[in-house]
Design a protein around this motif. Structure first.
Motif, short mmCIF file in Angstrom:
data_model
loop_
_atom_site.label_atom_id
_atom_site.label_comp_id
_atom_site.label_asym_id
_atom_site.label_seq_id
_atom_site.Cartn_x
_atom_site.Cartn_y
_atom_site.Cartn_z
N ASP A 284 0.83 -1.21 0.00
CA ASP A 284 0.00 0.00 0.00
C ASP A 284 0.86 1.26 0.00
OD1 ASP A 284 -2.13 -1.69 0.09
OD2 ASP A 284 -2.43 -1.51 2.25
N ALA A 287 2.17 1.71 -3.42
CA ALA A 287 1.10 2.15 -4.31
C ALA A 287 0.79 3.62 -4.09
CB ALA A 287 -0.15 1.31 -4.09
N TRP A 288 0.73 4.05 -2.83
CA TRP A 288 0.39 5.45 -2.57
C TRP A 288 1.49 6.39 -3.02
CZ3 TRP A 288 -4.01 7.76 -1.99
CH2 TRP A 288 -5.12 6.99 -1.60
N VAL A 291 1.01 6.53 -6.83
CA VAL A 291 -0.15 7.23 -7.39
C VAL A 291 -0.09 8.72 -7.09
CG1 VAL A 291 -1.82 7.02 -5.50
CG2 VAL A 291 -2.60 6.91 -7.86
N PHE A 324 2.61 2.35 -8.69
CA PHE A 324 1.37 1.86 -8.08
C PHE A 324 0.92 0.55 -8.70
CE2 PHE A 324 -2.29 2.88 -10.72
CZ PHE A 324 -2.04 4.09 -11.34
N GLY A 327 2.67 -1.73 -6.34
CA GLY A 327 1.93 -1.77 -5.08
C GLY A 327 0.65 -2.57 -5.19
N SER A 328 0.08 -2.63 -6.39
CA SER A 328 -1.15 -3.42 -6.59
C SER A 328 -0.84 -4.85 -6.96
CB SER A 328 -1.99 -2.79 -7.70
OG SER A 328 -2.12 -1.41 -7.52
N ALA A 408 -5.27 -1.86 -10.19
CA ALA A 408 -5.52 -0.87 -9.15
C ALA A 408 -6.98 -0.93 -8.71
CB ALA A 408 -5.17 0.52 -9.66
N ILE A 415 -6.96 4.28 -5.14
CA ILE A 415 -5.79 4.33 -6.00
C ILE A 415 -6.24 4.41 -7.46
CG2 ILE A 415 -3.73 3.06 -6.76
CD1 ILE A 415 -3.23 3.52 -3.97
#
Lengths: 663, 539
Positions: A284, A287-288, A291, A324, A327-328, A408, A415
């Motif tokens: 996460d 990903a944050w 994004v 991201f 992250g996904s 995502a 996201i």
């Protein structure tokens, strides 16, 4: 054929060494051709290794080649070794391919530069380092390449070093990257302290067997994220990349768009089992970071007027998409986007270089317009790149971006939503660029509006146009160069554009979503992912919705830009907000902190050293002198007398010591 | 400790090490006999002497048994029998490359610069200095060690005071008094160690390093005090924060050869002393005080780098960078594990090569422009691209870019320190950021930009200058790409030292990180993993 892997970095390295010795003698254009040939040879070697790998069954697509033991110390042993697997060879393929084209392009672009051979020397060294980075079989080899590309980036950004802006940009790139390198280094220390090895094989197997505790894996992953954020220009370490555009445009295309900046993405795909072994929130975080970078950079790109600055922020934004994706859990999509982005972004940068070249070193888009007619090949290929990055099907960018957004969507709607906004902005700012540069009326004879000449007092936005060193011959031929009409570039420059445009159109075919059979890249990369690719359980309906929505976003972005910049229905100032133009004041805040409190702190340390520490010593010396005045007869000023005194004192102290210590 | 009499039996019939120590001094004698006006002859004799010394050192390097843990080429002649003092010299993996580095640096520093006046005395002092440095690295007897440790002060004092720049007298005096102050403590320490050892064992007085180390006959508490008395002398010599302020003055005012030798060789006398006399003689105290020295090392790294950043004098900047680099060496030594100590030793050699080369280049800038002020230099890369390229390479080595020598040492130091003192290493690693800051910033101001009138005729690197630099550049690349032959020869002695510490210090065990699993291959990883195969990657 897998044994040939060492040739892949060795050929550009040999090119580098040859140019180091003979570069000046070879001169222009031989030095350029030699470097290009070395790169082309490296591409062929990569193809050979790729075919060798393809020959093997899926489970057996790993090959290790150890050249020699590099750093052996105690229980630490690091080899100079290469790891051939689907991931590394995929990276090597597009790196050598794109690099060959950009070498070729540079032969034309650098024409007339007094340091022509030096440019290719650095370019070859860069390519060798980049290949070591992706092919290394352990973290330290990757780090060797990692720092090597950073060093070459420094040397190439400050290539036209007579301008202070270029020199500062090079230094800033290196230092900012070093902040990230700190994270990479500590990650290596932690890895070694945990498993006693730095090799990827050990790291991956220990992560999967649970030998690395979740907390340690989290530490390693987050430290690597710091490193990746530096190299791949993620928040908050992205500030060096826009300035790095001060380098020659082929450098921006090769290093700061297609290859080096994707090293962070590669690294995370490489160590995907570590991310899987870490706490749930680690993906996460990645990903944050991704994004938010994608979104922030996209907003900044909207208000830039320098043709390369737009592309620079666009690159940061696209790298955010890749992060991201990681992250996904969309590792395949991340690499897919790395590849498609390499094609279309290299194309766009080279196109912008062709424009700058044709416009006699003009970089301000407000002075362009209508170039399509003067530079037909550049224009047509740039438009292909634009459609690809904007996400218009069937161009390649659509497929990779859509896949990222799908993952995502499955991972987190927030996201996905932010990513979609970034996608919309991407289509918008790229259309804005294309409309300003290639459409409308020519504006190079117009003076800039006074207010616009200094956009929001942002000095950074107005980087020195590529200094006087560029093709001086050219400049001499056109003394009033803004009046002269732009011209199309030579074939060495347009051929790479055409090839890259072709790739930017068809690269989507690597991984089409319609049936699992068309998932070529996904199947190919599967052995390198160790089952850590996220599994998306979306119905066909959802997939169609997500894809359809991205198409709508892309078209909306294009349409909006057309309304503002082609039809002039709205004032562009509404969109080009000051916060955007100023890059949310992130860079200027850093600069202010460094130049203000940072500088003061350093000065304070120097004052402390001079006054307190050295002062104390001098104080003692003065005290001795004052005492000495009283005992004037003893003060002879001869060193030997002092020495004698010190010696005698030592004996006295020693005597005391011995008596005391005897008890 | 596996240093046994068995090793001593492998005595070389030829007193190789004695020659390495004495030859330069003999050369000095010959130089002194040359007529005053024949400066060229004096120079040739001096260079010839250092080259001959280097040849002997090269022989030692080649003939050195790489997997031997003990001292080799040992010479042992009773000197003052009643006091147990003997002329004992020997070389092991810890000192080998310091001797080789010293042998390389001296001829290079002679070739790199000329004194300008009083040539004869200059060459004689430099040769005596070399004897002293070699003596320190090779001595196996505390008395001999101390004599050489003090001996080096005199020539350096005169080199700075007579051939230096600016406020040279003040700098020389400061250097002399500072180090004398430190040495005084060590003298006490040596005498006390020797006497207390005799008392503890009930045997005769001996100054023999190996015997003293093996006896460990001094009470723990006392040994800690003795360790500190040595440590003060070494800390001043290194120099460590906060006793470092003699260094910027001495470095800046010294003539080029003086700066080069000071940085490359003389600072290592302190760090070498910490390993040879601190850790070996007083293992318990070294373990006990390790946190203190780790902290001072880290402070030195960060503090030295920060102060270097804001220097206006290029030479002073390099001097402060030395404080940071030496901090890394201290950190490695007091990590007290194989990687750390090996990294420390490697870094001693690397710093000698890189900073030596930097001082040579800065010296040439001064020779050409008669200024070292960064603000007065500009755009040199435009007029002297090859000079700039050489500077760039040396700078990158000093920054610690992998592929060049500086990185390997720094990396081993940090990875060793991380295993035994995690948070110190984490902070110290930030030093690599700062190293990039001060060097790149200085480079930008000196070499980038457009040269103004004063700098427009800056002469390019000359042929003979390039030849002087070439060996150093070769070492920078070689030790970065293939450090294995060097590390391999250092390792046995370091392992023996750590074994000695583990044997003598209750409860101390090397923390060098776990051992790697054997021969993991990725295809096995995949086969072992059940769920990897049944989960389809497509969607």
């Amino acid at each position: 054929m897998l044994d040939l892997v060492w040739l892949i970095p060795a050929l550009p390295l040999a090119g580098f060494l040859t140019l180091l010795v003979l570069g000046r003698r070879l001169g222009e254009p031989m030095a350029g051709w030699l470097a290009t040939a070395a790169m082309g040879g490296s591409f062929l070697a990569t193809v050979a290794v790729f075919l060798g790998l393809l020959d093997r069954p899926g489970d057996d697509r790993f090959f290790n080649q150890v050249l020699f033991e590099w750093v052996p110390a105690g229980n630490l042993s690091v080899d100079a070794g290469f790891l051939v697997d689907p991931l590394s060879i995929t990276m090597a393929l597009f790196i050598t391919g794109v690099a060959t084209l950009i070498h070729l392009y540079s032969v034309g672009y650098m024409h007339g530069d007094p340091n022509f051979s030096k440019f290719f020397l650095y370019l070859n060294l860069f390519a060798a380092s980049m290949l070591v980075l992706v092919l290394g079989d352990n973290m330290l080899m990757t780090f060797l390449g990692w720092e090597g590309v950073g060093t070459c980036s420094y040397l190439l950004v400050s290539f036209w070093f007579t301008s202070e802006a270029n020199a500062s940009a090079g230094k800033k790139a290196f230092v900012t990257n070093r902040i990230g390198d700190w994270g990479f280094m500590v990650a290596m220390f932690l890895t070694f302290a945990t498993i006693g090895s730095l090799s990827y094989a050990d790291l991956i197997s220990s992560s999967m067997s649970g030998e690395i505790a979740a907390v340690t894996a989290t530490g390693i992953a987050l430290l690597l994220l710091v490193g990746a954020a530096g190299k791949s220009a993620q928040l908050p370490l992205f500030v060096w990349l826009p300035d790095a555009m001060a380098g020659p445009t082929p450098v921006s295309a090769l290093i700061h768009a297609a290859t080096m900046v994707t090293a962070g993405v590669y690294l995370f795909v490489r160590v995907n089992p570590v991310v899987a072994a870490a706490y749930d929130w680690v993906p996460d975080v990645i990903a944050w970071v991704g994004v938010l970078t994608a979104l922030v950079a996209a907003t900044i790109a909207v208000a830039q007027n320098d043709i390369k600055k737009v592309l620079a922020y666009s690159t940061i934004s696209q790298l955010g998409f890749m992060f991201f994706a990681i992250g996904s859990g969309a590792y395949v999509a991340a690499i897919f986007h790395v590849i498609t982005h390499a094609f279309f972004k290299a194309l766009l940068f080279l196109g912008s270089g062709s424009v700058i070249h044709g416009m006699h070193d003009e970089q301000d888009m407000r002075r362009m317009g209508g170039l399509r007619r003067f530079m037909p090949i550049t224009g047509a290929t740039f438009i292909v790149g634009w459609l690809a990055i904007a996400g218009v099907p069937p161009f390649s960018g659509f497929w990779s971006k859509d896949e990222i957004l799908l993952y995502a969507w499955a991972d987190s709607k927030a996201i996905w939503a932010l990513g979609s906004i970034a996608a919309l902005l991407t289509a918008f700012y790229m259309s804005r660029q294309v409309f300003m540069v290639f459409f409308g009326e020519p504006r190079w004879n117009e003076a800039l509006p006074v207010a616009a000449a200094a956009p929001g007092g942002n000095p950074d936005a107005e980087v020195e146009p590529e200094s006087e060193d560029v093709a001086p011959a050219e400049v001499d031929e056109h003394p009033e160069h803004h009046v002269e009409d732009p011209h199309e570039s030579p074939w060495t420059m347009t051929l790479p554009l055409v090839v890259l445009a072709g790739a930017a159109i068809v690269a989507g075919g690597l991984n089409l979503p319609f049936t699992p059979d068309l998932h070529f890249l996904g199947h190919w990369l599967e052995p390198s992912l160790f089952g850590n690719e996220a599994h998306v359980d979306a119905t066909t309906g959802t997939k169609v919705f997500v894809a359809g929505f991205s198409v709508v976003l892309a078209l909306a972005g294009v349409a909006l830009a057309a309304l503002v910049y082609l039809q002039r229905r709205f004032d562009s100032a509404v969109i080009e907000q000051r916060a955007f133009a100023e890059g949310w004041w992130i860079d200027s805040t850093f600069a202010r902190v460094v130049a203000g409190p940072g500088r003061q702190l350093f000065d304070l340390a120097a004052w402390f050293d001079r006054t307190i520490i050295d002062g104390a010593v001098n104080g003692v010396a003065s005290g001795v002198r004052v005492g000495g005045t009283a005992l004037r007869t003893l003060q002879t000023g001869y060193v030997r007398t002092y020495a004698l005194a010190v010696g005698l004192g030592a004996v006295v102290v020693g005597a005391w010591f011995l008596t005391r210590a005897s008890f | 400790m596996s240093v046994s009499t068995a090793t001593f039996a492998a005595n070389q019939p030829f007193p190789m090490l004695t020659i390495i120590v004495v030859l330069p001094a003999l050369g000095a004698l010959v130089v002194a006999l040359v007529a005053n006006r024949r400066t060229e002859t004096a120079r040739q004799i001096a260079i010839l002497t250092t080259v001959a010394t280097a040849a002997f050192a090269a022989f030692v390097l080649v003939a050195f048994h790489g997997d031997d843990t003990g001292f080799q080429f040992v010479t042992r002649q009773t000197w003052i029998d009643d006091l147990g003092i003997s002329w004992a010299l020997g070389v092991d993996g810890i000192s080998l490359f310091l001797v080789v580095m010293t042998a390389i640096i001296f001829p290079i520093s002679l070739l790199a610069a000329k004194p300008g006046h009083d040539d004869k005395a200059y060459y004689a002092w430099i040769l005596i200095l070399q004897s002293g440095c070699m003596g320190v690295f090779l001595a196996l007897d505390l008395f001999v060690f101390f004599v050489f440790f003090e001996l080096v002060l005199v020539p350096m004092y005169f080199l700075i005071g007579k051939w230096g720049h600016g406020d040279r007298i003040h700098a020389a005096m400061k250097f002399f008094l500072y180090t004398m102050f430190g040495s005084a403590f060590m003298l006490v320490g040596i005498l006390a160690t020797v006497l207390l050892n005799a008392k503890g064992t009930g045997g005769a007085i001996t100054f023999d390093l190996v015997e003293l180390a093996q006896n460990q006959a001094i009470a723990t508490e006392t040994a800690r005090w003795l360790f500190l008395s040595f440590a003060i002398a070494f800390a001043v010599k290194v120099p460590m924060f906060p006793v470092h302020t003699w260094l910027p003055d001495a470095h800046t005012e010294a003539p080029t050869a003086g700066s080069v030798i000071l940085a490359a060789v003389m600072l290592k006398l302190g760090t070498y002393g910490f390993i040879r006399f601190g850790l070996f003689l007083f293992p318990e105290a070294a373990v006990y005080f390790a946190p203190l020295f780790l902290t001072l090392g880290v402070v030195g790294i960060i503090y030295g780098a920060i102060v270097a950043t804001v220097q206006r004098d290029l030479k002073r900047l390099v001097a402060y960078s030395s404080i940071a680099h030496l901090g890394f060496i201290i950190l490695g030594i007091f990590a007290l594990n194989t990687q750390g100590i090996e990294g420390g030793i490697l870094q001693m050699v690397n710093h000698g090569v890189s900073t030596g080369a930097l001082f040579i280049l800065v010296g040439w800038i001064y020779e050409r422009r008669h200024t070292r002020q960064i603000a007065e230099l500009k755009g040199l890369q435009k007029v002297a691209p090859i000079f700039a390229a050489a500077f760039t390479l040396v700078m990158l080595s000093s920054i610690g870019v992998p592929g060049l020598n500086g990185f390997v040492g720094e990396f081993l130091v940090l990875i060793g320190a991380f295993a035994s003192a995690r948070w110190w290493a984490v902070v110290a690693a930030a030093g690599v950021i700062l190293a990039a800051v001060y060097l790149l910033w200085a480079y930008q101001r000196v070499f980038h930009g457009t040269p103004d009138d004063d700098n427009a005729d800056f002469p390019e690197l000359r042929w003979h200058e390039g030849l002087v630099l070439l060996p150093l550049i070769g070492l920078i690349v070689f030790m970065g790409v293939y450090p294995k032959p060097v590390i391999e020869r250092i390792e046995p002695a370091v392992v023996a030292l750590i074994d000695h510490m583990e044997a003598e210090v209750p409860g101390f065990a090397e923390n060098g990180g776990p051992t790697a699993p054997e021969g993991v291959e990725l295809r096995d990883v995949r086969a072992d993993d059940g769920h990897a195969t049944d989960e389809e990657a497509d969607h």
